[in-house]
Design a protein around this motif. Structure first.
Motif, PDB file in Angstrom:
ATOM      1  N   ILE A  25       0.836  -1.206   0.000  1.00  0.00           N
ATOM      2  CA  ILE A  25       0.000   0.000   0.000  1.00  0.00           C
ATOM      3  C   ILE A  25       0.870   1.256   0.000  1.00  0.00           C
ATOM      4  O   ILE A  25       0.590   2.240  -0.698  1.00  0.00           O
ATOM      5  N   TYR A  26       1.962   1.230   0.773  1.00  0.00           N
ATOM      6  CA  TYR A  26       2.868   2.375   0.811  1.00  0.00           C
ATOM      7  C   TYR A  26       3.560   2.576  -0.529  1.00  0.00           C
ATOM      8  O   TYR A  26       3.837   3.716  -0.928  1.00  0.00           O
ATOM      9  N   ALA A  27       3.865   1.478  -1.228  1.00  0.00           N
ATOM     10  CA  ALA A  27       4.493   1.602  -2.548  1.00  0.00           C
ATOM     11  C   ALA A  27       3.517   2.178  -3.572  1.00  0.00           C
ATOM     12  O   ALA A  27       3.909   2.974  -4.441  1.00  0.00           O
ATOM     13  N   ILE A  28       2.259   1.812  -3.471  1.00  0.00           N
ATOM     14  CA  ILE A  28       1.253   2.367  -4.391  1.00  0.00           C
ATOM     15  C   ILE A  28       1.076   3.861  -4.150  1.00  0.00           C
ATOM     16  O   ILE A  28       0.979   4.649  -5.096  1.00  0.00           O
ATOM     17  N   GLY A  29       1.059   4.247  -2.879  1.00  0.00           N
ATOM     18  CA  GLY A  29       0.978   5.671  -2.561  1.00  0.00           C
ATOM     19  C   GLY A  29      -0.441   6.203  -2.549  1.00  0.00           C
ATOM     20  O   GLY A  29      -0.772   7.123  -3.312  1.00  0.00           O
ATOM     21  N   VAL A  30      -1.274   5.638  -1.685  1.00  0.00           N
ATOM     22  CA  VAL A  30      -2.647   6.138  -1.551  1.00  0.00           C
ATOM     23  C   VAL A  30      -2.593   7.559  -0.983  1.00  0.00           C
ATOM     24  O   VAL A  30      -1.896   7.815  -0.002  1.00  0.00           O
ATOM     25  N   PRO A  31      -3.289   8.506  -1.585  1.00  0.00           N
ATOM     26  CA  PRO A  31      -3.223   9.895  -1.100  1.00  0.00           C
ATOM     27  C   PRO A  31      -3.693  10.018   0.350  1.00  0.00           C
ATOM     28  O   PRO A  31      -4.616   9.335   0.787  1.00  0.00           O
ATOM     29  N   SER A  32      -3.008  10.885   1.078  1.00  0.00           N
ATOM     30  CA  SER A  32      -3.322  11.185   2.488  1.00  0.00           C
ATOM     31  C   SER A  32      -3.252   9.935   3.365  1.00  0.00           C
ATOM     32  O   SER A  32      -3.965   9.848   4.375  1.00  0.00           O
ATOM     33  N   PHE A  33      -2.396   8.991   2.984  1.00  0.00           N
ATOM     34  CA  PHE A  33      -2.238   7.781   3.784  1.00  0.00           C
ATOM     35  C   PHE A  33      -0.886   7.766   4.506  1.00  0.00           C
ATOM     36  O   PHE A  33      -0.597   6.849   5.256  1.00  0.00           O
ATOM     37  N   GLY A  34      -0.082   8.787   4.275  1.00  0.00           N
ATOM     38  CA  GLY A  34       1.213   8.882   4.948  1.00  0.00           C
ATOM     39  C   GLY A  34       2.352   8.249   4.200  1.00  0.00           C
ATOM     40  O   GLY A  34       3.404   8.023   4.805  1.00  0.00           O
ATOM     41  N   SER A  35       2.191   7.975   2.928  1.00  0.00           N
ATOM     42  CA  SER A  35       3.250   7.313   2.163  1.00  0.00           C
ATOM     43  C   SER A  35       3.550   8.096   0.899  1.00  0.00           C
ATOM     44  O   SER A  35       2.645   8.632   0.257  1.00  0.00           O
ATOM     45  N   CYS A  36       4.828   8.126   0.544  1.00  0.00           N
ATOM     46  CA  CYS A  36       5.264   8.753  -0.702  1.00  0.00           C
ATOM     47  C   CYS A  36       5.364   7.674  -1.771  1.00  0.00           C
ATOM     48  O   CYS A  36       6.463   7.213  -2.121  1.00  0.00           O
ATOM     49  N   GLY A  37       4.218   7.233  -2.275  1.00  0.00           N
ATOM     50  CA  GLY A  37       4.190   6.181  -3.279  1.00  0.00           C
ATOM     51  C   GLY A  37       4.124   6.741  -4.689  1.00  0.00           C
ATOM     52  O   GLY A  37       4.352   7.930  -4.941  1.00  0.00           O
ATOM     53  N   PHE A  38       3.787   5.846  -5.619  1.00  0.00           N
ATOM     54  CA  PHE A  38       3.796   6.237  -7.021  1.00  0.00           C
ATOM     55  C   PHE A  38       2.693   7.247  -7.336  1.00  0.00           C
ATOM     56  O   PHE A  38       2.906   8.198  -8.101  1.00  0.00           O
ATOM     57  N   ILE A  39       1.495   7.076  -6.761  1.00  0.00           N
ATOM     58  CA  ILE A  39       0.400   8.004  -7.051  1.00  0.00           C
ATOM     59  C   ILE A  39       0.726   9.397  -6.530  1.00  0.00           C
ATOM     60  O   ILE A  39       0.564  10.408  -7.245  1.00  0.00           O
ATOM     61  N   VAL A  40       1.211   9.481  -5.306  1.00  0.00           N
ATOM     62  CA  VAL A  40       1.582  10.778  -4.734  1.00  0.00           C
ATOM     63  C   VAL A  40       2.731  11.401  -5.508  1.00  0.00           C
ATOM     64  O   VAL A  40       2.759  12.620  -5.743  1.00  0.00           O
ATOM     65  N   ALA A  41       3.700  10.574  -5.923  1.00  0.00           N
ATOM     66  CA  ALA A  41       4.847  11.104  -6.665  1.00  0.00           C
ATOM     67  C   ALA A  41       4.428  11.656  -8.022  1.00  0.00           C
ATOM     68  O   ALA A  41       4.886  12.741  -8.433  1.00  0.00           O
ATOM     69  N   MET A  42       3.558  10.964  -8.741  1.00  0.00           N
ATOM     70  CA  MET A  42       3.128  11.446 -10.055  1.00  0.00           C
ATOM     71  C   MET A  42       2.295  12.716  -9.935  1.00  0.00           C
ATOM     72  O   MET A  42       2.347  13.596 -10.811  1.00  0.00           O
ATOM     73  N   GLN A  43       1.530  12.838  -8.870  1.00  0.00           N
ATOM     74  CA  GLN A  43       0.767  14.075  -8.659  1.00  0.00           C
ATOM     75  C   GLN A  43       1.677  15.238  -8.281  1.00  0.00           C
ATOM     76  O   GLN A  43       1.377  16.393  -8.592  1.00  0.00           O
ATOM     77  N   VAL A  74       3.777  19.763  -9.831  1.00  0.00           N
ATOM     78  CA  VAL A  74       3.890  20.939  -8.970  1.00  0.00           C
ATOM     79  C   VAL A  74       5.339  21.244  -8.633  1.00  0.00           C
ATOM     80  O   VAL A  74       5.803  22.376  -8.745  1.00  0.00           O
ATOM     81  N   SER A  75       6.084  20.213  -8.191  1.00  0.00           N
ATOM     82  CA  SER A  75       7.494  20.369  -7.821  1.00  0.00           C
ATOM     83  C   SER A  75       8.258  19.159  -8.343  1.00  0.00           C
ATOM     84  O   SER A  75       8.139  18.070  -7.770  1.00  0.00           O
ATOM     85  N   PRO A  76       9.030  19.318  -9.408  1.00  0.00           N
ATOM     86  CA  PRO A  76       9.753  18.162  -9.960  1.00  0.00           C
ATOM     87  C   PRO A  76      10.757  17.548  -8.984  1.00  0.00           C
ATOM     88  O   PRO A  76      10.935  16.331  -8.954  1.00  0.00           O
ATOM     89  N   ALA A  77      11.398  18.376  -8.157  1.00  0.00           N
ATOM     90  CA  ALA A  77      12.404  17.854  -7.234  1.00  0.00           C
ATOM     91  C   ALA A  77      11.759  16.965  -6.165  1.00  0.00           C
ATOM     92  O   ALA A  77      12.183  15.821  -5.935  1.00  0.00           O
ATOM     93  N   SER A  78      10.720  17.495  -5.509  1.00  0.00           N
ATOM     94  CA  SER A  78      10.041  16.705  -4.478  1.00  0.00           C
ATOM     95  C   SER A  78       9.315  15.506  -5.078  1.00  0.00           C
ATOM     96  O   SER A  78       9.227  14.436  -4.472  1.00  0.00           O
ATOM     97  N   GLY A  79       8.790  15.649  -6.294  1.00  0.00           N
ATOM     98  CA  GLY A  79       8.151  14.512  -6.949  1.00  0.00           C
ATOM     99  C   GLY A  79       9.135  13.413  -7.293  1.00  0.00           C
ATOM    100  O   GLY A  79       8.829  12.220  -7.155  1.00  0.00           O
ATOM    101  N   THR A  80      10.341  13.790  -7.735  1.00  0.00           N
ATOM    102  CA  THR A  80      11.371  12.784  -8.015  1.00  0.00           C
ATOM    103  C   THR A  80      11.801  12.077  -6.742  1.00  0.00           C
ATOM    104  O   THR A  80      12.018  10.852  -6.728  1.00  0.00           O
ATOM    105  N   LEU A  81      11.919  12.834  -5.642  1.00  0.00           N
ATOM    106  CA  LEU A  81      12.257  12.213  -4.357  1.00  0.00           C
ATOM    107  C   LEU A  81      11.169  11.236  -3.921  1.00  0.00           C
ATOM    108  O   LEU A  81      11.462  10.134  -3.433  1.00  0.00           O
ATOM    109  N   ALA A  82       9.922  11.616  -4.095  1.00  0.00           N
ATOM    110  CA  ALA A  82       8.820  10.709  -3.742  1.00  0.00           C
ATOM    111  C   ALA A  82       8.824   9.467  -4.625  1.00  0.00           C
ATOM    112  O   ALA A  82       8.523   8.355  -4.159  1.00  0.00           O
ATOM    113  N   MET A  83       9.188   9.609  -5.886  1.00  0.00           N
ATOM    114  CA  MET A  83       9.268   8.447  -6.782  1.00  0.00           C
ATOM    115  C   MET A  83      10.380   7.491  -6.333  1.00  0.00           C
ATOM    116  O   MET A  83      10.210   6.261  -6.348  1.00  0.00           O
TER     117      MET A  83
END
Length: 351
Positions: free
Chosen positions: A247-265, A269-278
């Protein structure tokens, strides 16, 4: 009758075979081609050089002979004029003495440690199985909570497996810390809300110690004491740990994990923070894959032994009944129930 005068029993090799004219001709030709080969003295040049040195008192000058195509001379090795240096053991003596001194100091230190342990055992103040994990300094306000020594407690054939699971837990703790940093980066860059950071902080503070207590310690106890009950606890909790990592790898929004869904969103907005989340999502995937592989491996070992669910129930019942805290609680409950029953009967007889 003159044809029968020859002696038939005479030796046909009475004459020398080398007296044959053909053999004599070949021998003469060989001697003519290489004259003086039998009289060649390879040490004649050295004797002449030694005589020149004795007579003049200086080293002779050697001329390198030029090889002629018609004839070739064998190579002559020149003798060594200077003897090799003599070996002196005094040069290596300081190194040997320093090594011996170092070993002697180490032996003295070990001897002092053993004497201190013997004195502590005699005084009754030394505990060989004192808590040593986490390895906190003595000046820290909290002390170690568990005793852990894989090389002593775990059988030799399972030590590598238990160490691997310990390193996997360390990896999980590092991933959860990076997940917290990624959530903070998303919060600062405005790519996500405060909810993600709050749940990430709660997950790091809660799941990191609970994962050690709830699935690594049961696994450690299972291999240490060959306990079916601890194996069951490990399988039950570690399976949910694997599901949570997915579940953390998938990245459900507002679940406390920097997963793929959160990273792509967050990339828009911020390529640097999105790359870190990926990158953190990839680390979650690695942990999920390693957890699934180790779960299958340990389950295969479990099925190859005599462990069973019935044996786990028996161990649980025996352990609960032998637990002094459970015994004290049961005794208190029984005594309280008996006292309440006596009070009710006394009040009923009174009225």
């Amino acid at each position: 009758m003159s044809g029968f005068d020859a002696n038939p029993f005479a030796d046909p090799f009475a004459t020398s075979p080398f007296s044959d004219p053909a053999v004599t001709r070949v021998t003469n030709q060989t001697n003519a081609v290489q004259p003086g080969l039998d009289d060649y003295n390879p040490f004649a040049d050295q004797q002449q050089a030694q005589q020149n040195k004795t007579s003049s008192g200086t080293l002779p000058q050697y001329n390198t002979p030029q090889m002629k195509p018609e004839s070739s001379q064998p190579a002559v090795m020149q003798p060594i004029s200077e003897p090799p240096p003599a070996y002196s053991p005094t040069a290596a003596q300081p190194l040997i003495s320093a090594e011996l001194q170092r070993k002697e100091e180490e032996l003295r230190r070990k001897e002092a440690e053993l004497q201190a342990k013997e004195e502590a055992l005699r005084a009754g103040t030394f505990d060989a199985r004192a808590n040593n994990w986490p390895p906190l300094p003595q000046s820290f306000c909290l002390g170690p909570c568990f005793y852990q020594d894989i090389a002593v407690d775990i059988p030799l054939e399972f030590q590598k497996l238990v160490k691997t699971m310990y390193y996997l837990w360390i990896y999980y703790a590092c991933v959860m810390f990076l997940n917290l940093l990624g959530a903070l980066a998303l919060l600062v860059s405005g790519a996500d809300s405060v909810t993600l950071f709050g749940f990430a902080l709660l997950a790091f503070l809660l799941f990191t110690p609970l994962s050690f207590v709830c699935w690594f310690r049961p696994l450690y106890k299972a291999f240490r004491s060959d306990s079916s009950f601890n194996f069951m606890v490990f399988f039950f909790i570690f399976f949910f740990q694997f599901a949570l990592s997915v579940i953390y790898a998938i990245g459900v929004p507002s679940f406390g994990s920097c997963g793929f869904i959160v990273a792509m969103q967050a990339i828009s907005v911020s390529p640097a923070s999105g790359t870190l989340a990926m990158l953190i999502a990839v680390l979650h995937c690695i942990f999920a894959g390693a957890s699934f592989f180790m779960l299958l491996k340990i389950h295969r070992i479990y099925r190859g032994t005599e462990h069973s669910f019935a044996k786990a129930q028996e161990e649980f019942t025996t352990g609960v009944l032998r637990n002094p805290h459970v015994q004290n609680a049961a005794a208190s409950a029984v005594s309280g129930a008996a006292r309440q029953a006596m009070n009710q009967s006394f009040s009923g007889n009174r009225y």
